[in-house]
Design an enzyme around this catalytic site. Sequence first.
Site, short mmCIF file in Angstrom:
data_model
loop_
_atom_site.label_atom_id
_atom_site.label_comp_id
_atom_site.label_asym_id
_atom_site.label_seq_id
_atom_site.Cartn_x
_atom_site.Cartn_y
_atom_site.Cartn_z
N SER A 290 16.27 75.96 13.08
CA SER A 290 15.75 76.83 13.66
C SER A 290 15.01 77.22 14.28
CB SER A 290 16.65 78.42 12.92
OG SER A 290 15.94 78.31 11.39
N LYS A 291 13.99 78.41 14.83
CA LYS A 291 13.27 77.56 15.28
C LYS A 291 12.12 77.75 13.81
CE LYS A 291 11.96 80.07 19.26
NZ LYS A 291 13.05 81.80 20.19
N ARG A 292 12.45 78.28 12.67
CA ARG A 292 10.75 77.86 11.16
C ARG A 292 11.07 76.39 11.16
NH1 ARG A 292 13.86 77.14 6.21
NH2 ARG A 292 16.01 77.85 7.19
#
Length: 465
Positions: free
Chosen positions: A240-242
């Site tokens: 994911s983005k994180r």
Amino acid sequence: MTVVTRFPPSPTGFMHIGNARTALFNWLYAKNTGGKFLVRIEDTDRERYSEEAVQVILNGLEWLELDYDNEPESQFANRRRHIDIANELLAKGMAYKCYCTPEELDAMREKAKAEGLPTYYDRRWRDKDDSDAPAGVDPVIRIKAPLDGSMIVEDEVQGKVEVQNKQLDDFIILRSDGTPTYMLAVVVDDHDMGVTHVIRGDDHLNNTFRQNVVYDAMGWDKPTYAHLPLIHGPDGSKFSKRHGAQSVEEYREMGYLPEAMRNYLLRLGWSHGDDEIIPTDKAVEWFNLDHIQKSPANFDFAKLENLNAHYIAEMEANALIDSARPFFDEELTNIASQRMLEGIGELKKRSKTLLQFAEEAAFYIKAPDSYNEGAQKNLDTDGLEVLEKIIPVLEGLSDVTPDSVMDACKTLAGEIRDGKLGKIGMPLRAALTGSDKSPAIFEAAAILGKDESIARIQKAIQAFK
Ligand code: GLU
């Protein structure tokens, strides 16, 4: 049989790295087998559709150098054909009209939940007569899924996967507004495009069983399936983005090379012995479906960066400078690229991305107009004294080479700085590059040449005097 693979992205506005890997595997398989690689844009969601979003995908493929056969298809453009097939299934008795109201469907959902059933639609219209149809209700068309037995998919990656048919529902193939569903469209398109191999993420494995219901109902040959495990983040959780950059465009902007990206994505789920460095020509030669990993692969940013550094080091110098062109703040002049060519060895060594390359090479384009903190420290009184004394030393050189500059600076160090060459090199570096870190500075001075070096030294003296 000619192999035909396909890449059918939905135009979401960016190209996810997982999609890029899927495209690569399909492309490689087609190239390896002398087959075709087709692109189909799954653009039936007209509310989200935009021309730019389609372009993002095509640009991503172009950047990754994954060329495709034929013009990209539009799934939306094929809708008439999807509708025809829904009607054909209806005529064959393989599908039926269902007139359930939303309330009835809600009640079925509740009931199925309470009873723990795998599907909810109770097939109440499956065997009804059309004469029972309520007036003024637009029906949906549902396919007749098999009621008992089981369905087996021999997946090239997952192996034999069996599902009991009671897990499958009579899903909708044509909505009450007359639009075809994805489950129907994808099968019709794959069939019409002659797709022989469906290589896609294993998040689509469940769909495969439903899609096979359509193949069987039409009596069409099913493709060979290979469902790829998903890409996870470095910590093994959903990517994911994180975790970091998700899209191909971001990697492009960070200065990754398409060849490095391909090599990395290939290794992310496929192996050839212990080989880590697999240039594309080798990948085309070696790729197969047998060595696709069965478990999810964890994204490893450091490994990608190291591969990128490798391909930068391998790249032909002119091509590298050209690739770095968009990353420079200043226009790349001929004289600057000539200097970079001369200093290419050092620049390559210091660059893991094109962005870093552009940063390292920027001083070859123009004299610094600012000096970083480290450089400023080296331009104190001692530093300025060194610079004053370097000018005549450089002026006196008849032949300006990395060695002659270094030897002259060594002599100067012996005279004024107890032989400490760094005390000469650091102020020189600050003046020539505006930084306390740069490629080997005596070589850089030789490349810049006598006049340019002296001009930069004088500029620094002026600025800090
Ligand atoms: N449009 C689907 C996606 O982007 C592809 C489905 C498929 O490969 O069949 O996930």
